[in-house]
Design a protein around this motif. Structure first.
Motif, PDB file in Angstrom:
ATOM      1  N   VAL A 384      66.568  -6.132  63.335  1.00 45.15           N
ATOM      2  CA  VAL A 384      66.635  -4.929  62.498  1.00 45.15           C
ATOM      3  C   VAL A 384      65.763  -5.135  61.268  1.00 45.15           C
ATOM      4  O   VAL A 384      65.775  -6.210  60.651  1.00 45.15           O
ATOM      5  CB  VAL A 384      68.079  -4.621  62.055  1.00 45.15           C
ATOM      6  N   SER A 385      64.994  -4.107  60.938  1.00 41.84           N
ATOM      7  CA  SER A 385      64.228  -4.080  59.694  1.00 41.84           C
ATOM      8  C   SER A 385      64.692  -2.912  58.844  1.00 41.84           C
ATOM      9  O   SER A 385      65.211  -1.920  59.363  1.00 41.84           O
ATOM     10  CB  SER A 385      62.726  -3.945  59.976  1.00 41.84           C
ATOM     11  N   GLU A 386      64.522  -3.039  57.547  1.00 40.70           N
ATOM     12  CA  GLU A 386      64.817  -1.937  56.640  1.00 40.70           C
ATOM     13  C   GLU A 386      63.540  -1.512  55.932  1.00 40.70           C
ATOM     14  O   GLU A 386      62.576  -2.288  55.848  1.00 40.70           O
ATOM     15  CB  GLU A 386      65.865  -2.342  55.606  1.00 40.70           C
ATOM     16  N   VAL A 387      63.534  -0.281  55.447  1.00 38.34           N
ATOM     17  CA  VAL A 387      62.387   0.203  54.684  1.00 38.34           C
ATOM     18  C   VAL A 387      62.576  -0.189  53.227  1.00 38.34           C
ATOM     19  O   VAL A 387      63.625   0.063  52.628  1.00 38.34           O
ATOM     20  CB  VAL A 387      62.235   1.726  54.816  1.00 38.34           C
ATOM     21  N   VAL A 388      61.556  -0.822  52.685  1.00 34.20           N
ATOM     22  CA  VAL A 388      61.569  -1.271  51.298  1.00 34.20           C
ATOM     23  C   VAL A 388      60.490  -0.518  50.538  1.00 34.20           C
ATOM     24  O   VAL A 388      59.362  -0.381  51.017  1.00 34.20           O
ATOM     25  CB  VAL A 388      61.327  -2.794  51.213  1.00 34.20           C
ATOM     26  N   GLU A 389      60.849  -0.033  49.346  1.00 36.70           N
ATOM     27  CA  GLU A 389      59.888   0.675  48.498  1.00 36.70           C
ATOM     28  C   GLU A 389      59.540  -0.187  47.292  1.00 36.70           C
ATOM     29  O   GLU A 389      60.418  -0.777  46.656  1.00 36.70           O
ATOM     30  CB  GLU A 389      60.475   2.005  48.036  1.00 36.70           C
ATOM     31  N   GLU A 390      58.248  -0.276  46.999  1.00 37.30           N
ATOM     32  CA  GLU A 390      57.794  -1.039  45.842  1.00 37.30           C
ATOM     33  C   GLU A 390      56.567  -0.358  45.261  1.00 37.30           C
ATOM     34  O   GLU A 390      55.540  -0.234  45.926  1.00 37.30           O
ATOM     35  CB  GLU A 390      57.465  -2.477  46.245  1.00 37.30           C
ATOM     36  N   ASN A 391      56.707   0.130  44.024  1.00 37.64           N
ATOM     37  CA  ASN A 391      55.616   0.813  43.328  1.00 37.64           C
ATOM     38  C   ASN A 391      55.066   1.980  44.150  1.00 37.64           C
ATOM     39  O   ASN A 391      53.847   2.192  44.230  1.00 37.64           O
ATOM     40  CB  ASN A 391      54.487  -0.168  43.001  1.00 37.64           C
ATOM     41  N   GLY A 392      55.984   2.722  44.751  1.00 35.41           N
ATOM     42  CA  GLY A 392      55.585   3.892  45.523  1.00 35.41           C
ATOM     43  C   GLY A 392      55.063   3.601  46.903  1.00 35.41           C
ATOM     44  O   GLY A 392      54.705   4.523  47.636  1.00 35.41           O
ATOM     45  N   GLU A 393      55.016   2.339  47.298  1.00 35.03           N
ATOM     46  CA  GLU A 393      54.575   1.944  48.620  1.00 35.03           C
ATOM     47  C   GLU A 393      55.778   1.542  49.464  1.00 35.03           C
ATOM     48  O   GLU A 393      56.704   0.891  48.973  1.00 35.03           O
ATOM     49  CB  GLU A 393      53.591   0.763  48.547  1.00 35.03           C
ATOM     50  N   TYR A 394      55.760   1.926  50.732  1.00 37.98           N
ATOM     51  CA  TYR A 394      56.882   1.648  51.630  1.00 37.98           C
ATOM     52  C   TYR A 394      56.440   0.682  52.729  1.00 37.98           C
ATOM     53  O   TYR A 394      55.317   0.754  53.226  1.00 37.98           O
ATOM     54  CB  TYR A 394      57.402   2.940  52.268  1.00 37.98           C
ATOM     55  N   ARG A 395      57.343  -0.200  53.124  1.00 40.05           N
ATOM     56  CA  ARG A 395      57.055  -1.136  54.208  1.00 40.05           C
ATOM     57  C   ARG A 395      58.358  -1.492  54.922  1.00 40.05           C
ATOM     58  O   ARG A 395      59.448  -1.321  54.360  1.00 40.05           O
ATOM     59  CB  ARG A 395      56.393  -2.419  53.691  1.00 40.05           C
ATOM     60  N   PHE A 396      58.243  -1.957  56.155  1.00 39.16           N
ATOM     61  CA  PHE A 396      59.396  -2.471  56.885  1.00 39.16           C
ATOM     62  C   PHE A 396      59.547  -3.959  56.594  1.00 39.16           C
ATOM     63  O   PHE A 396      58.562  -4.705  56.571  1.00 39.16           O
ATOM     64  CB  PHE A 396      59.216  -2.273  58.401  1.00 39.16           C
ATOM     65  N   GLU A 397      60.786  -4.384  56.396  1.00 38.06           N
ATOM     66  CA  GLU A 397      61.081  -5.788  56.135  1.00 38.06           C
ATOM     67  C   GLU A 397      62.247  -6.225  57.022  1.00 38.06           C
ATOM     68  O   GLU A 397      63.318  -5.614  56.997  1.00 38.06           O
ATOM     69  CB  GLU A 397      61.442  -5.990  54.662  1.00 38.06           C
ATOM     70  N   GLN A 398      62.041  -7.272  57.809  1.00 34.76           N
ATOM     71  CA  GLN A 398      63.060  -7.731  58.741  1.00 34.76           C
ATOM     72  C   GLN A 398      64.272  -8.264  57.990  1.00 34.76           C
ATOM     73  O   GLN A 398      64.145  -9.047  57.054  1.00 34.76           O
ATOM     74  CB  GLN A 398      62.483  -8.819  59.648  1.00 34.76           C
ATOM     75  N   VAL A 399      65.481  -7.849  58.420  1.00 33.94           N
ATOM     76  CA  VAL A 399      66.702  -8.258  57.715  1.00 33.94           C
ATOM     77  C   VAL A 399      67.709  -8.960  58.618  1.00 33.94           C
ATOM     78  O   VAL A 399      68.737  -9.436  58.139  1.00 33.94           O
ATOM     79  CB  VAL A 399      67.377  -7.047  57.030  1.00 33.94           C
ATOM     80  N   THR A 400      67.448  -9.049  59.926  1.00 29.85           N
ATOM     81  CA  THR A 400      68.327  -9.807  60.820  1.00 29.85           C
ATOM     82  C   THR A 400      67.470 -10.705  61.710  1.00 29.85           C
ATOM     83  O   THR A 400      66.264 -10.522  61.828  1.00 29.85           O
ATOM     84  CB  THR A 400      69.171  -8.896  61.748  1.00 29.85           C
ATOM     85  N   ASP A 401      68.110 -11.675  62.328  1.00 30.36           N
ATOM     86  CA  ASP A 401      67.435 -12.475  63.328  1.00 30.36           C
ATOM     87  C   ASP A 401      67.277 -11.666  64.612  1.00 30.36           C
ATOM     88  O   ASP A 401      67.929 -10.631  64.806  1.00 30.36           O
ATOM     89  CB  ASP A 401      68.237 -13.731  63.615  1.00 30.36           C
ATOM     90  N   PHE A 402      66.435 -12.157  65.516  1.00 31.80           N
ATOM     91  CA  PHE A 402      66.324 -11.561  66.843  1.00 31.80           C
ATOM     92  C   PHE A 402      67.555 -11.958  67.667  1.00 31.80           C
ATOM     93  O   PHE A 402      68.046 -13.082  67.594  1.00 31.80           O
ATOM     94  CB  PHE A 402      65.066 -12.061  67.566  1.00 31.80           C
ATOM     95  N   ARG A 403      68.027 -10.994  68.458  1.00 31.14           N
ATOM     96  CA  ARG A 403      69.139 -11.317  69.352  1.00 31.14           C
ATOM     97  C   ARG A 403      69.157 -10.344  70.517  1.00 31.14           C
ATOM     98  O   ARG A 403      68.549  -9.273  70.478  1.00 31.14           O
ATOM     99  CB  ARG A 403      70.466 -11.275  68.608  1.00 31.14           C
ATOM    100  N   GLU A 404      69.872 -10.728  71.566  1.00 33.81           N
ATOM    101  CA  GLU A 404      70.080  -9.874  72.716  1.00 33.81           C
ATOM    102  C   GLU A 404      71.421  -9.177  72.602  1.00 33.81           C
ATOM    103  O   GLU A 404      72.293  -9.591  71.833  1.00 33.81           O
ATOM    104  CB  GLU A 404      70.051 -10.692  74.009  1.00 33.81           C
ATOM    105  N   PHE A 405      71.621  -8.133  73.414  1.00 38.94           N
ATOM    106  CA  PHE A 405      72.903  -7.470  73.441  1.00 38.94           C
ATOM    107  C   PHE A 405      73.962  -8.437  73.969  1.00 38.94           C
ATOM    108  O   PHE A 405      73.767  -9.130  74.959  1.00 38.94           O
ATOM    109  CB  PHE A 405      72.846  -6.231  74.344  1.00 38.94           C
ATOM    110  N   GLY A 406      75.077  -8.504  73.275  1.00 41.97           N
ATOM    111  CA  GLY A 406      76.191  -9.324  73.713  1.00 41.97           C
ATOM    112  C   GLY A 406      76.173 -10.748  73.202  1.00 41.97           C
ATOM    113  O   GLY A 406      77.105 -11.519  73.469  1.00 41.97           O
ATOM    114  N   GLU A 407      75.128 -11.127  72.460  1.00 46.17           N
ATOM    115  CA  GLU A 407      75.078 -12.498  71.927  1.00 46.17           C
ATOM    116  C   GLU A 407      76.091 -12.691  70.797  1.00 46.17           C
ATOM    117  O   GLU A 407      76.312 -11.809  69.984  1.00 46.17           O
ATOM    118  CB  GLU A 407      73.678 -12.815  71.403  1.00 46.17           C
TER     119      GLU A 407
END
Length: 407
Positions: A384-407
């Motif tokens: 999962v990534s979240e959108v981060v805003e900085e000085n009017g610029e937006y970017r995606f930033e990863q906030v969780t590790d990679f995983r499979e369903f059911g892990e």
């Protein structure tokens, strides 16, 4: 060197026999072994079909630049066992009829060894029967329809399948965001319906069907421009999170209507929107809503992992953007090459398919790519990534590790 792929003028009876060979992946004698069409002592010819003009060129242009930049890098290093990889692309303008004619050109006229990175679900579905019947290897789809899972043994999807992503989206919403009640806003098309079904299946397998009932499944028709009624229906349900299964302009416009309605709620969307070009469309319409937008992703996007791609793009395509489409094209190419390296000297179609069935590839931008006979799931590790805003610029930033369903 004697080749049965030579279409010189021959007696009709002999030509008829040779056409059978062409239709089944003709083989030529090179050195001590047999090679399928598109392979010579110094070249491997591959093909792809996808939009390079028209309204979806914004996807195809960086996508094929990423693919070509990988192949050019490999060729600069000596190719694969001394063979350079050359790519032929047929422009289908995202139109199924064009995709069919383009695929016919690649298989029967260009006589490519494999289809790599066909882009666009409508064209992929339109040509799937042809590719299956010919048996030509097809590596990576630029799409995630559930049908890709059952396409056939000669197909090797890489991008996550949408209904699997839906399962993982539901799990993340429940586990990571403590969401007890969900609303799903989805496009009334194959993509949206696959995503919705995956979400429902995931909740069922988690024993959390209570998190989504029929009143909270809100559809729209692709191309709609007014989503105020969908936004009001979502607000009336007062969910803990909205799962948005819509692509590109539709998703951006929906977020804009959330902004117009002054309705802020955590929203999670599909990996297909995890891209800077999407943020450029959506952020001007929904600057506040964007700060509560999350998305799934399947690519390693840290600086170290992206450095080879960045270097190659700077050298070969400095005017093209580096975005999720560029990365997807790069992954398509590196997955195909991983299969070539696994196949070694056996560059027949059957030999390549057998090699891909043994593949376990963890060195690329995707966290893990592997296959086995009868299993065609695509990437199953997502974050999962979240959108981060900085000085009017937006970017995606990863906030969780990679995983499979059911892990």
């Amino acid at each position: 060197m004697l080749t049965v792929c030579n279409r010189a003028v021959l007696p009709i009876a002999i030509l008829a026999i040779l056409m059978v060979a062409v239709m089944t992946g003709c083989e030529e004698e090179v050195g001590n072994g047999e090679l399928s069409q598109g392979v010579t002592e110094d070249e491997i010819l591959v093909g792809s079909v996808g939009p390079q003009s028209g309204p979806f060129a914004f996807m195809g242009s960086p996508y094929y630049a990423g693919m070509e930049s990988y192949f050019k890098t490999i060729n600069e290093e000596g190719g694969v066992d001394g063979r350079e990889i050359n790519l032929k692309v047929q422009d289908d303008e995202f139109e199924p009829d064009n995709a069919i004619s383009g695929m016919e050109t690649l298989i029967y006229e260009e006589e490519v060894f494999a289809i790599v990175g066909q882009l666009g679900t409508p064209g992929i579905l339109a040509t799937m029967d042809m590719v299956r019947e010919e048996g030509i290897p097809s590596v990576y789809f630029g799409g995630g329809a559930s049908e890709f899972r059952e396409a056939g043994e000669n197909f090797f999807p890489v991008q996550p399948i949408y209904d699997y992503e839906g399962k993982l989206m539901a799990e993340y919403a429940i586990d990571e965001f403590d969401a007890d009640e969900l609303v799903v806003i989805y496009a009334n098309d194959d993509v949206g319906q696959d995503g919705l079904q995956g979400i429902k299946t995931g909740l069922e397998e988690m024993g959390r069907e209570d998190a989504l009932d029929a009143d909270r499944e809100i559809s729209f028709n692709p191309g709609d421009t007014d989503f105020s009624s969908q936004i009001q229906l979502a607000r009336d349900q007062d969910p803990d999170m909205v799962l948005l299964y819509a692509l590109s302009d539709d998703a951006a416009n929906i977020l804009g209507d959330f902004e117009d309605a002054s309705y802020e709620v955590p929203i999670m969307t599909t990996y297909s929107n995890t891209d800077d070009s999407f943020l450029e469309m959506a952020a001007p319409q929904a600057p506040q809503v964007m700060t509560e937008l999350y998305s799934l992703g399947w690519l390693e996007m840290d600086e170290q992992a992206l450095q080879p791609l960045n270097d190659a793009m700077e050298e070969y395509y400095p005017d093209e953007p580096i975005n999720a489409y560029t990365m997807a094209g790069w992954v398509a190419a590196e997955t195909f090459v991983a299969g070539l390296e696994e196949a070694g000297d056996d560059l027949t179609w059957d030999g390549y398919i057998d090699a891909m069935n043994q593949l376990h590839f963890t060195e690329g931008l995707a966290p893990e790519i592997s296959y086995e006979p009868g299993v065609r799931e695509g990437v199953t590790h997502m974050s999962v990534s979240e959108v981060v805003e900085e000085n009017g610029e937006y970017r995606f930033e990863q906030v969780t590790d990679f995983r499979e369903f059911g892990e």
